[in-house]
Design a protein around this motif. Sequence first.
Motif, PDB file in Angstrom:
ATOM      1  N   LEU A 269      15.853   6.595   4.985  1.00  0.00           N
ATOM      2  CA  LEU A 269      14.787   6.021   4.864  1.00  0.00           C
ATOM      3  C   LEU A 269      15.015   4.947   6.506  1.00  0.00           C
ATOM      4  CD1 LEU A 269      12.304   5.235   1.805  1.00  0.00           C
ATOM      5  CD2 LEU A 269      11.512   6.887   4.365  1.00  0.00           C
ATOM      6  N   HIS A 270      14.288   4.935   7.404  1.00  0.00           N
ATOM      7  CA  HIS A 270      14.534   3.399   8.693  1.00  0.00           C
ATOM      8  C   HIS A 270      14.225   2.268   7.571  1.00  0.00           C
ATOM      9  CE1 HIS A 270      15.716   6.486  11.916  1.00  0.00           C
ATOM     10  NE2 HIS A 270      15.144   6.887  11.084  1.00  0.00           N
ATOM     11  N   ARG A 272      12.559   0.385   8.071  1.00  0.00           N
ATOM     12  CA  ARG A 272      10.980  -0.558   9.125  1.00  0.00           C
ATOM     13  C   ARG A 272      10.250   0.846   7.708  1.00  0.00           C
ATOM     14  NH1 ARG A 272      12.990   2.662  13.634  1.00  0.00           N
ATOM     15  NH2 ARG A 272      11.777   4.775  12.601  1.00  0.00           N
ATOM     16  N   ASP A 273      10.146   2.211   7.360  1.00  0.00           N
ATOM     17  CA  ASP A 273       9.667   2.667   7.277  1.00  0.00           C
ATOM     18  C   ASP A 273       9.918   2.247   4.917  1.00  0.00           C
ATOM     19  OD1 ASP A 273       9.029   3.944   8.540  1.00  0.00           O
ATOM     20  OD2 ASP A 273      10.611   5.599   8.734  1.00  0.00           O
ATOM     21  N   SER A 275       8.847  -0.047   3.231  1.00  0.00           N
ATOM     22  CA  SER A 275       7.548  -0.759   2.809  1.00  0.00           C
ATOM     23  C   SER A 275       6.378  -0.497   2.225  1.00  0.00           C
ATOM     24  CB  SER A 275       7.144  -1.693   3.275  1.00  0.00           C
ATOM     25  OG  SER A 275       5.709  -2.464   2.604  1.00  0.00           O
ATOM     26  N   LYS A 276       6.551   1.125   3.794  1.00  0.00           N
ATOM     27  CA  LYS A 276       5.289   2.494   3.166  1.00  0.00           C
ATOM     28  C   LYS A 276       5.931   3.086   2.738  1.00  0.00           C
ATOM     29  CE  LYS A 276       2.656   5.489   6.535  1.00  0.00           C
ATOM     30  NZ  LYS A 276       3.059   6.235   7.675  1.00  0.00           N
ATOM     31  N   GLU A 277       6.992   3.472   2.026  1.00  0.00           N
ATOM     32  CA  GLU A 277       6.927   4.832   2.072  1.00  0.00           C
ATOM     33  C   GLU A 277       7.318   4.347   0.353  1.00  0.00           C
ATOM     34  OE1 GLU A 277       6.704   7.954   2.952  1.00  0.00           O
ATOM     35  OE2 GLU A 277       6.185   7.388   4.978  1.00  0.00           O
ATOM     36  N   THR A 280       4.351   0.415  -1.105  1.00  0.00           N
ATOM     37  CA  THR A 280       2.643   0.769  -1.239  1.00  0.00           C
ATOM     38  C   THR A 280       2.269   1.947  -2.472  1.00  0.00           C
ATOM     39  OG1 THR A 280       2.290  -0.099   1.275  1.00  0.00           O
ATOM     40  CG2 THR A 280       0.972   1.622   0.070  1.00  0.00           C
ATOM     41  N   HIS A 337      10.069   0.264  17.953  1.00  0.00           N
ATOM     42  CA  HIS A 337      10.927   0.032  16.401  1.00  0.00           C
ATOM     43  C   HIS A 337      12.788   0.671  17.324  1.00  0.00           C
ATOM     44  CE1 HIS A 337       8.484  -0.226  13.548  1.00  0.00           C
ATOM     45  NE2 HIS A 337       7.223   0.696  13.609  1.00  0.00           N
ATOM     46  N   THR A 358      13.039  -6.338   4.446  1.00  0.00           N
ATOM     47  CA  THR A 358      12.621  -5.508   6.085  1.00  0.00           C
ATOM     48  C   THR A 358      11.997  -5.870   6.654  1.00  0.00           C
ATOM     49  OG1 THR A 358      11.370  -4.063   4.251  1.00  0.00           O
ATOM     50  CG2 THR A 358      13.150  -3.641   4.010  1.00  0.00           C
ATOM     51  N   SER A 361       7.097  -4.776  10.487  1.00  0.00           N
ATOM     52  CA  SER A 361       6.229  -3.830  11.988  1.00  0.00           C
ATOM     53  C   SER A 361       5.026  -4.777  12.674  1.00  0.00           C
ATOM     54  CB  SER A 361       6.839  -2.533  12.699  1.00  0.00           C
ATOM     55  OG  SER A 361       5.831  -2.052  11.094  1.00  0.00           O
ATOM     56  N   HIS A 378       5.558  -9.155   2.892  1.00  0.00           N
ATOM     57  CA  HIS A 378       4.766  -7.983   3.553  1.00  0.00           C
ATOM     58  C   HIS A 378       3.094  -7.858   2.580  1.00  0.00           C
ATOM     59  CE1 HIS A 378       8.515  -5.573   5.746  1.00  0.00           C
ATOM     60  NE2 HIS A 378       6.799  -5.191   6.085  1.00  0.00           N
TER      61      HIS A 378
END
Length: 599
Positions: A269-270, A272-273, A275-277, A280, A337, A358, A361, A378
Amino acid sequence: MEKKVIDRFYHEHPLILIENVSNDETPNCYGCGIPVNDLEVAYVCTVQNCSNRIILHKKCGELPSQILHPKHPEHPLYLFDYHRSLGLWCDMCTCDLGKMLGYQCSSCMFDFDLRCKRISIDDILEGERQIEHPSHPNHPLTLMRKPLFSFYCDGCGVNDVDMVYICSTCEFMIHKSCASLPLLLPINLRYHHHRLSLAFIFPMEYRKYIFNCDVCFKRLDRTSWVYFCGDCRFFAHIRCVASTTTEIADEDSNLGGDDDGFDVVEFPLHARDISKELITPFVMREKGLNNIPDVADMPATVKMPETTARFSFLFNYHNHPLSLVSELPHKDDEVDHNDIMDARGEDDVLKICDVCVTPISSPPYYACAATACMYFVHSICYLLPKTLSSSAAAPSLSPYLYCKCPEPHYKTHRFTLYTSSELTDMDDSCQTDFCHGCTYYFNNSVAYCCSSSDCDFALHVECAMLPASITRREWNECHPLVLEFHASFDHPSDFICDFCEEELHPRRWMYQCRPCDLSFHLLCLDTASGGYRNIKFGRRFVLDGIHRNHPLTFNWITIKRRCDICHRNVYSYCGLECAPCYYVVCMGCARTELAKMMY
């Protein structure tokens, strides 16, 4: 009659051995051009409506891919399709070559006709009862067509009963099929993008790096022959790349349906991802939410929970209220990004979440109103549960998590996350005891193990979570460093870590900038991929009891080797520093003063 099926390079479909039944005119053999008689056993294309359907005599279909010609002893001749060539003739009988197969040495432009009247192909094949092979240059090898015993082939290492070339002096034995292998294998994109060379002895310069076949991923026998590409450090069993019957498994054969839901994660994963992947889905599952909370339903002001946990004054503790930022102040403030780590002004600072460490964005997020604090969270990280439920803590109740295997397998594998702290507690499907990322053993750790029964690939959770790319301005301002699993491809030179200046293993994971030829060990980038990658540095503390002149900054110490109070080594450790004064303090000396800030 056995229905034998073969693959040949001169036709796109498999050929099957059957009796020829021609209703109309007698077809000509694709190999020699001579008609194939009715009811004669021959090889034909298995596709009925093939636009280029061919037929071959059984003898022509089973011609070896390589022969040794008595009039051209310098190099072997390779089977060649002359149907698409013009203006060529046999160098023995001078007959034109066309609409047939033959043998050619491309280096010397020597061509040989299958119907040559001076030396027939049958005489050459019969004369191959005794050959001289480059793998055994001291003595000739004699062909035994029907050996009465099993033997270990000195070429492929397989034990069986087959036609064999044997040296009666040295007891050297190789299969007839191994003896006919080409010294240089043509490009086959199923395996590799370069031509592969045949090595009769495993090259010494690669012995410290190469252990497994890059096709089947099983251990290489270093006493057997291998096909390899030195530029890419690609090595394979000769049977893995030379066999015409090797099939590639369906890429999705081991994948389940679409019912995995939030448990499907694709690594790496990057940053920046994350938190989302990861965060969440975890919050939604733990709190029983069907949707992410709307911004309008979030509290405008929150306060982080107070705690007296060890070192909490450095990380999650914050004594100021946090305000919700629901939208960007200006349209131009959106984060690019690709330039996320570029130089920024004071009003355009990169925001790092103090919980997951992290990048933030885009809104919504919480921020401390005091500009000097630089404290951000976040919105989803603020919703993290204060305690874990039993379903998240118990391995037997938690769902399996999967990710895509980063190795270049021909089939995509899924990983199971084992939450056991002991390797012995993992079930039998985890077939390895070390991490393929960092190569360390699984001692009291959590790991991802490939769910496929024929794959022993496994990763520490920490290695699976390594960022896909990082940017370090002190090393390179132009390009990110990319996590490479096979940096050795198209890189014939050695790898030297630009941080510690020690040699890198070319087949292990590393961070690399290919355009600038910069490479780093995973653990040499301490604050990006090493032991301090989940720590947010930069927070300032006014500690008059230690340093009255300026605030001290929590940082990874690289400006000085020893603490100015206790004189212990602090270089490359977490500590407090005042760069203008060239003053550093270890965390042990600063602990008492820092603890006073919590009361």
